[in-house]
Design a protein around this motif. Sequence first.
Motif, PDB file in Angstrom:
ATOM      1  N   ILE A   1      -5.215 -11.086  -8.701  1.00  0.00           N
ATOM      2  CA  ILE A   1      -3.861 -10.788  -9.174  1.00  0.00           C
ATOM      3  C   ILE A   1      -3.811  -9.382  -9.774  1.00  0.00           C
ATOM      4  O   ILE A   1      -2.869  -8.618  -9.549  1.00  0.00           O
ATOM      5  CB  ILE A   1      -3.406 -11.834 -10.205  1.00  0.00           C
ATOM      6  CG1 ILE A   1      -3.234 -13.201  -9.515  1.00  0.00           C
ATOM      7  CG2 ILE A   1      -2.107 -11.404 -10.878  1.00  0.00           C
ATOM      8  CD1 ILE A   1      -2.903 -14.321 -10.461  1.00  0.00           C
ATOM      9  N   GLY A   2      -4.860  -9.011 -10.544  1.00  0.00           N
ATOM     10  CA  GLY A   2      -4.908  -7.677 -11.132  1.00  0.00           C
ATOM     11  C   GLY A   2      -4.942  -6.584 -10.084  1.00  0.00           C
ATOM     12  O   GLY A   2      -4.275  -5.556 -10.211  1.00  0.00           O
ATOM     13  N   ALA A   3      -5.733  -6.815  -9.026  1.00  0.00           N
ATOM     14  CA  ALA A   3      -5.829  -5.824  -7.951  1.00  0.00           C
ATOM     15  C   ALA A   3      -4.496  -5.665  -7.233  1.00  0.00           C
ATOM     16  O   ALA A   3      -4.065  -4.546  -6.926  1.00  0.00           O
ATOM     17  CB  ALA A   3      -6.919  -6.234  -6.970  1.00  0.00           C
ATOM     18  N   ILE A   4      -3.834  -6.787  -6.968  1.00  0.00           N
ATOM     19  CA  ILE A   4      -2.533  -6.740  -6.300  1.00  0.00           C
ATOM     20  C   ILE A   4      -1.514  -6.002  -7.164  1.00  0.00           C
ATOM     21  O   ILE A   4      -0.733  -5.172  -6.685  1.00  0.00           O
ATOM     22  CB  ILE A   4      -2.043  -8.163  -5.966  1.00  0.00           C
ATOM     23  CG1 ILE A   4      -2.950  -8.807  -4.897  1.00  0.00           C
ATOM     24  CG2 ILE A   4      -0.596  -8.142  -5.487  1.00  0.00           C
ATOM     25  CD1 ILE A   4      -2.638 -10.247  -4.613  1.00  0.00           C
ATOM     26  N   THR A   5      -1.542  -6.275  -8.471  1.00  0.00           N
ATOM     27  CA  THR A   5      -0.620  -5.613  -9.395  1.00  0.00           C
ATOM     28  C   THR A   5      -0.855  -4.110  -9.415  1.00  0.00           C
ATOM     29  O   THR A   5       0.086  -3.316  -9.409  1.00  0.00           O
ATOM     30  CB  THR A   5      -0.798  -6.188 -10.815  1.00  0.00           C
ATOM     31  OG1 THR A   5      -0.569  -7.606 -10.783  1.00  0.00           O
ATOM     32  CG2 THR A   5       0.181  -5.538 -11.783  1.00  0.00           C
ATOM     33  N   LEU A   6      -2.140  -3.710  -9.428  1.00  0.00           N
ATOM     34  CA  LEU A   6      -2.473  -2.288  -9.437  1.00  0.00           C
ATOM     35  C   LEU A   6      -2.000  -1.610  -8.164  1.00  0.00           C
ATOM     36  O   LEU A   6      -1.426  -0.511  -8.203  1.00  0.00           O
ATOM     37  CB  LEU A   6      -3.981  -2.110  -9.603  1.00  0.00           C
ATOM     38  CG  LEU A   6      -4.501  -0.663  -9.605  1.00  0.00           C
ATOM     39  CD1 LEU A   6      -3.892   0.112 -10.757  1.00  0.00           C
ATOM     40  CD2 LEU A   6      -6.030  -0.644  -9.692  1.00  0.00           C
ATOM     41  N   VAL A   7      -2.224  -2.255  -7.019  1.00  0.00           N
ATOM     42  CA  VAL A   7      -1.808  -1.675  -5.743  1.00  0.00           C
ATOM     43  C   VAL A   7      -0.285  -1.515  -5.701  1.00  0.00           C
ATOM     44  O   VAL A   7       0.232  -0.479  -5.266  1.00  0.00           O
ATOM     45  CB  VAL A   7      -2.293  -2.544  -4.565  1.00  0.00           C
ATOM     46  CG1 VAL A   7      -1.654  -2.095  -3.262  1.00  0.00           C
ATOM     47  CG2 VAL A   7      -3.810  -2.478  -4.444  1.00  0.00           C
ATOM     48  N   VAL A   8       0.422  -2.536  -6.168  1.00  0.00           N
ATOM     49  CA  VAL A   8       1.893  -2.481  -6.166  1.00  0.00           C
ATOM     50  C   VAL A   8       2.378  -1.357  -7.080  1.00  0.00           C
ATOM     51  O   VAL A   8       3.300  -0.608  -6.740  1.00  0.00           O
ATOM     52  CB  VAL A   8       2.475  -3.836  -6.606  1.00  0.00           C
ATOM     53  CG1 VAL A   8       3.984  -3.728  -6.822  1.00  0.00           C
ATOM     54  CG2 VAL A   8       2.186  -4.905  -5.555  1.00  0.00           C
ATOM     55  N   ALA A   9       1.726  -1.220  -8.258  1.00  0.00           N
ATOM     56  CA  ALA A   9       2.121  -0.167  -9.198  1.00  0.00           C
ATOM     57  C   ALA A   9       1.880   1.218  -8.603  1.00  0.00           C
ATOM     58  O   ALA A   9       2.742   2.104  -8.686  1.00  0.00           O
ATOM     59  CB  ALA A   9       1.356  -0.327 -10.512  1.00  0.00           C
ATOM     60  N   LEU A  10       0.704   1.402  -7.991  1.00  0.00           N
ATOM     61  CA  LEU A  10       0.398   2.698  -7.374  1.00  0.00           C
ATOM     62  C   LEU A  10       1.346   3.003  -6.222  1.00  0.00           C
ATOM     63  O   LEU A  10       1.778   4.142  -6.041  1.00  0.00           O
ATOM     64  CB  LEU A  10      -1.055   2.706  -6.880  1.00  0.00           C
ATOM     65  CG  LEU A  10      -2.143   2.721  -7.957  1.00  0.00           C
ATOM     66  CD1 LEU A  10      -3.516   2.602  -7.316  1.00  0.00           C
ATOM     67  CD2 LEU A  10      -2.055   3.998  -8.793  1.00  0.00           C
ATOM     68  N   LEU A  11       1.675   1.958  -5.458  1.00  0.00           N
ATOM     69  CA  LEU A  11       2.605   2.141  -4.346  1.00  0.00           C
ATOM     70  C   LEU A  11       3.982   2.550  -4.856  1.00  0.00           C
ATOM     71  O   LEU A  11       4.635   3.437  -4.298  1.00  0.00           O
ATOM     72  CB  LEU A  11       2.694   0.843  -3.536  1.00  0.00           C
ATOM     73  CG  LEU A  11       3.541   0.899  -2.253  1.00  0.00           C
ATOM     74  CD1 LEU A  11       2.960   1.918  -1.285  1.00  0.00           C
ATOM     75  CD2 LEU A  11       3.593  -0.481  -1.595  1.00  0.00           C
ATOM     76  N   ALA A  12       4.416   1.906  -5.944  1.00  0.00           N
ATOM     77  CA  ALA A  12       5.726   2.230  -6.513  1.00  0.00           C
ATOM     78  C   ALA A  12       5.752   3.667  -7.026  1.00  0.00           C
ATOM     79  O   ALA A  12       6.724   4.406  -6.811  1.00  0.00           O
ATOM     80  CB  ALA A  12       6.058   1.256  -7.648  1.00  0.00           C
ATOM     81  N   VAL A  13       4.665   4.080  -7.707  1.00  0.00           N
ATOM     82  CA  VAL A  13       4.591   5.458  -8.212  1.00  0.00           C
ATOM     83  C   VAL A  13       4.576   6.451  -7.055  1.00  0.00           C
ATOM     84  O   VAL A  13       5.245   7.493  -7.095  1.00  0.00           O
ATOM     85  CB  VAL A  13       3.341   5.639  -9.096  1.00  0.00           C
ATOM     86  CG1 VAL A  13       3.144   7.107  -9.450  1.00  0.00           C
ATOM     87  CG2 VAL A  13       3.466   4.814 -10.370  1.00  0.00           C
ATOM     88  N   SER A  14       3.809   6.131  -6.013  1.00  0.00           N
ATOM     89  CA  SER A  14       3.720   7.032  -4.862  1.00  0.00           C
ATOM     90  C   SER A  14       5.071   7.191  -4.169  1.00  0.00           C
ATOM     91  O   SER A  14       5.475   8.304  -3.812  1.00  0.00           O
ATOM     92  CB  SER A  14       2.683   6.509  -3.860  1.00  0.00           C
ATOM     93  OG  SER A  14       1.405   6.420  -4.448  1.00  0.00           O
ATOM     94  N   ILE A  15       5.755   6.060  -3.983  1.00  0.00           N
ATOM     95  CA  ILE A  15       7.076   6.109  -3.335  1.00  0.00           C
ATOM     96  C   ILE A  15       8.057   6.892  -4.198  1.00  0.00           C
ATOM     97  O   ILE A  15       8.823   7.723  -3.697  1.00  0.00           O
ATOM     98  CB  ILE A  15       7.593   4.687  -3.063  1.00  0.00           C
ATOM     99  CG1 ILE A  15       6.714   4.003  -2.003  1.00  0.00           C
ATOM    100  CG2 ILE A  15       9.043   4.719  -2.596  1.00  0.00           C
ATOM    101  CD1 ILE A  15       7.058   2.550  -1.773  1.00  0.00           C
ATOM    102  N   GLY A  16       8.007   6.640  -5.512  1.00  0.00           N
ATOM    103  CA  GLY A  16       8.893   7.370  -6.415  1.00  0.00           C
ATOM    104  C   GLY A  16       8.617   8.861  -6.407  1.00  0.00           C
ATOM    105  O   GLY A  16       9.545   9.682  -6.393  1.00  0.00           O
TER     106      GLY A  16
END
Length: 426
Positions: free
Chosen positions: A110-125
């Motif tokens: 769950i932590g890894a998925i959360t980190l990936v989603v956060a990084l993806l959101a920052v990258s897209i932003g």
Amino acid sequence: MNDWPEGWTGDSRDRYGRGSASSRPESARAMRHVQRGGGGYGGGQQAEPPMPPHLSPHGGSVPGQRGPDDYAEYDNGYNTGQVYGGGRGGRAGGDQYGRPAPDWRRRIKIGAITLVVALLAVSIGTYFWADSKLQRRVDLSKVIERPETGEGTNYLIVGSDSREGMTAADKKKLRTGSAPGKRTDSMMILHVGSNGNTMISLPRDSDVEIPSYRGSDSGKLFPGQGRHTKLNASYSEDGPQLLVRTVESNTGLHIDHYAEIGFGGFAKIVDAVGGVEMNIPKGFKDEKSGADFKSGKQTLDGPQALAFVRTRYALPGSDLDRTKNQQKFLSALASQTATPSTVLNPFRLYPTMGAGLDTLVVDKDMGLFDLSEMFFAMKSVSGGEGKQLNMPTSGSVGGNLQWDKAKVRQLVSQLKNDEKVTVSSN
């Protein structure tokens, strides 16, 4: 006749179990065993536990006490010698309160998925933020009579003396003066291909023929009249579109993308990355640009970097030596910018991108991926994976540098076919 069961009277003092007033011993309160069906406690049908005599409607004597063997078949559902809940160790895989042990695999997942989603959101932003800041002002579709495209991608990179957005204090600090309009201080072609990247500087004093062109604002067609002038004059006459048209007409090389940065933006980028380290073989000083450098390794800040790339009067080869310094500095800047310490550090990445994108002017079809390709190609050239040269010249006429036509044709042919460049400057 006494209607009360045996041992009961109307007097509360004779009621067994009501304090110490009774003369009957405490053992008399033992529950009598009433047998219902077969079996004792435990098999088939279970018997009701005996009731105390004082509660039984039939009275009766006190049954004898049962021995240990009488309870052999009784299963109370508890494990002998073990506290419910697992004792001090708790349940298997749990704690002393019976709670289940944490599932670390699930938590890590769950932590890894959360980190990936956060990084993806920052990258897209970040992507949309940076893309919105690109100033896509140059419309290459207005350029007429263009040569055919070849293999690889060709960028025309321009450093202008634009003072747009600069205050009087900025102009004084950077020693840019206050001349109106815009001129080109540096021009170079960056070829990105599968056989190595090539950076070719175009001296501003190059002698070129101004071809027919369509006005960028008026849309009016200006026929070619065989007029020769310096290359940077084409930019002064009608801006980036005429410059691209002139470069394509005089070289036969198709330009895919255009990128331009002014004085102020250049200095801000250098300061944003914390300065650029340069190794200057021989010191020089120039009053016009403000350059004052000693030999050896040193870190240049924004104003120093701008003075370094602008200086030509203090150099033996004048404009040709200046283009070499410009290539050297841009390669070092790209090499230092495209590093993990900058890309992965938001406190350096965002100021650097902001400083560059605020003053970077590109063509309308250029995207962030094209811009990234350009910077990484510049970095590869500085790392020795490509080639740097000036446009080959063969002398000068009236102060204008003449290109070596045979070498230029060979160079352009190699670039068009994405071959390894073997042409040298001289």
